[in-house]
Write an enzyme that holds these catalytic residues in place. Sequence first.
Site, PDB file in Angstrom:
ATOM      1  N   CYS A   1       3.307  -4.522  -0.649  1.00 42.54           N
ATOM      2  CA  CYS A   1       3.226  -5.192   0.651  1.00 42.54           C
ATOM      3  C   CYS A   1       4.193  -6.357   0.744  1.00 42.54           C
ATOM      4  O   CYS A   1       4.651  -6.708   1.825  1.00 42.54           O
ATOM      5  CB  CYS A   1       1.797  -5.662   0.905  1.00 42.54           C
TER       6      CYS A   1
ATOM      7  N   TRP B   1      -3.848   2.266  -2.631  1.00 41.09           N
ATOM      8  CA  TRP B   1      -3.528   3.070  -3.809  1.00 41.09           C
ATOM      9  C   TRP B   1      -2.411   2.494  -4.673  1.00 41.09           C
ATOM     10  O   TRP B   1      -2.189   2.958  -5.782  1.00 41.09           O
ATOM     11  CB  TRP B   1      -3.121   4.497  -3.393  1.00 41.09           C
ATOM     12  N   ASN B   2      -1.714   1.464  -4.212  1.00 46.80           N
ATOM     13  CA  ASN B   2      -0.528   1.051  -4.973  1.00 46.80           C
ATOM     14  C   ASN B   2      -0.868   0.233  -6.224  1.00 46.80           C
ATOM     15  O   ASN B   2      -0.230   0.397  -7.261  1.00 46.80           O
ATOM     16  CB  ASN B   2       0.465   0.303  -4.080  1.00 46.80           C
TER      17      ASN B   2
ATOM     18  N   GLY C   1      -4.274  -3.394   2.808  1.00 49.61           N
ATOM     19  CA  GLY C   1      -3.760  -2.107   3.274  1.00 49.61           C
ATOM     20  C   GLY C   1      -2.824  -2.292   4.449  1.00 49.61           C
ATOM     21  O   GLY C   1      -2.318  -3.388   4.712  1.00 49.61           O
ATOM     22  N   GLY C   2      -2.615  -1.214   5.181  1.00 52.67           N
ATOM     23  CA  GLY C   2      -1.704  -1.227   6.308  1.00 52.67           C
ATOM     24  C   GLY C   2      -2.252  -1.978   7.506  1.00 52.67           C
ATOM     25  O   GLY C   2      -3.465  -2.159   7.656  1.00 52.67           O
TER      26      GLY C   2
ATOM     27  N   GLU D   1      -5.354  -8.636   3.904  1.00 50.54           N
ATOM     28  CA  GLU D   1      -3.999  -8.769   3.346  1.00 50.54           C
ATOM     29  C   GLU D   1      -3.266  -7.501   3.721  1.00 50.54           C
ATOM     30  O   GLU D   1      -3.525  -6.436   3.163  1.00 50.54           O
ATOM     31  CB  GLU D   1      -4.089  -8.973   1.829  1.00 50.54           C
ATOM     32  N   LEU D   2      -2.360  -7.628   4.696  1.00 52.04           N
ATOM     33  CA  LEU D   2      -1.800  -6.450   5.350  1.00 52.04           C
ATOM     34  C   LEU D   2      -0.322  -6.268   5.018  1.00 52.04           C
ATOM     35  O   LEU D   2       0.133  -6.637   3.955  1.00 52.04           O
ATOM     36  CB  LEU D   2      -2.034  -6.559   6.857  1.00 52.04           C
TER      37      LEU D   2
ATOM     38  N   GLU E   1       7.222  -1.285   8.562  1.00 52.32           N
ATOM     39  CA  GLU E   1       7.048  -1.220   7.114  1.00 52.32           C
ATOM     40  C   GLU E   1       7.216   0.216   6.626  1.00 52.32           C
ATOM     41  O   GLU E   1       6.470   1.105   7.013  1.00 52.32           O
ATOM     42  CB  GLU E   1       5.665  -1.743   6.726  1.00 52.32           C
TER      43      GLU E   1
ATOM     44  N   LYS F   1     -14.791   0.148  -2.194  1.00 51.71           N
ATOM     45  CA  LYS F   1     -14.321   1.452  -1.752  1.00 51.71           C
ATOM     46  C   LYS F   1     -12.823   1.525  -2.050  1.00 51.71           C
ATOM     47  O   LYS F   1     -11.999   1.010  -1.285  1.00 51.71           O
ATOM     48  CB  LYS F   1     -14.591   1.647  -0.255  1.00 51.71           C
TER      49      LYS F   1
END
Length: 496
Positions: free
Chosen positions: A290, A157-158, A234-235, A256-257, A389, A181
């Site tokens: 991130c 969402w960022n 995401g996370g 990409e976490l 994080e 998605k």
Amino acid sequence: MTSPHTLPTYDHFIDGAAHPPSSGEYLPTDDPYTGKTWGRIARGNRADAERAVQAARTAFDTGAWPALTASERGRMLWRLADLITAHAPRLAEIERRDNGKLATEVVSQVRYMADYFRYYAGQADKVESKVIPTDKKGVFAYTRYEAKGVIAIITPWNSPLTLTSWKLAPALAAGCTVVIKPSEFTSASMLEFALLFEQAGFPKGVVNVVTGLGKEVGEALVTHPDVAHIGFTGGSEAGRAIYQLAAKNFKTVTLELGGKSPNIVFDDADLDQAVKGAVSGIFAAAGQSCQAGSRLLVQRTIHDRFVAKLIDFMKDVKLGDPADEATQVGPIATRPQFEKILSYIEIAKNEGATCVLGGRSRPDLGAGQFVEPTIFTGVRNDMRIAQEEVFGPVLAVIPFDDEADAIRIGNDVAFGLAAAVWTRDLRRAMLMTEKIKAGTVWVNNYRATSFTSPFGGFKESGIGRESGSEAIREYLETKCVWISSDLDVPNPFVRR
């Protein structure tokens, strides 16, 4: 994409058209600043995901898309980039309303995202095969690079449009078809963006968007047998779950976490510039990045002086309406994230860290979904505030003694997404960029990225690279072709 309801209503975008959710259910989408619901998005399920994947698979196998040359795909991507530029104000306004990012930043991001599509428009016909000189006589060997197939793109969402573009542009340049998605918190801008593909000339089914919850849509896409590759931002926990699900069917992934990036300031640095780098690293986008420099490592000889400069720089920062150009820090994008950040502030205090700036929410601003820029000193690297994080405007300041100490502390974390070094010493800069284990290392700057340069992480910060010429390879399979020029087939019982 409207309905008789008073709120704007967004349906799935499948096979070139809007499709209501098969369940008939919708999710609210809220403005983080006002706290008000301003629209509704389709709540998808496995049936919707199945329909989207089928549309993407059909478009990949038949029709106009596979018949295009790489150069024709490139021209299509260029037309899309022009449309992004023309519609940037509209797309940026929707994204700002969805996630509360500063209008000044999100407009810039959307305009810049057009350059990603222009870059990969040029890359589309630059994927060159090679002739392989082998040790076998009478054969000619060469490579081919072929599109993997249907790609599932799952984004947070960022920065939904930007982070989707990092995957979407190279995937389309490679000749893949996609199902996107987006986060259930920020889907509206992606559904508006999807409308531009038909205008750019993309065949139906090449790009599809299914919205909803991760368990109900994301998991269905990851496990679908016709999805060849998953691109996810995401996370780390969600990334780990996706990786495990993908492994069951040997799907490839680009992940990409998260990050807990060290921003390292030596005593020979230009301290005024380093202060601005520290602010950019953690307080830009309210720390919801991130690559945030959430661990500030400061050489002990300048620690107190540097922290004082940092506090002085931040004391008059303006929090408020992200639509106001004077605002410097906007709201936290989602209520769950807002509560998570506040919980970490309490964790840091309970662990013994000292809060020297901020540390509070701001119920007097908008709907109250604000967290003051927060700085903790007295932080040890084994504290949770230094290891986990937070994804918010919370900075952990950690002193170090020398280069070896900075390297040890910088690398003593599960993540390895990014890092920065502030120094005037070229030898020191080269040493640190070599020894710090991170996918991106900045020297005397922070947070710079480009469509020309690869981005991704070491360790638990992910797998694969996005952006740059390397990214398109994530969406291609390598095939080796052997052609015999011998008129007589050698002994068939002996391997050649």
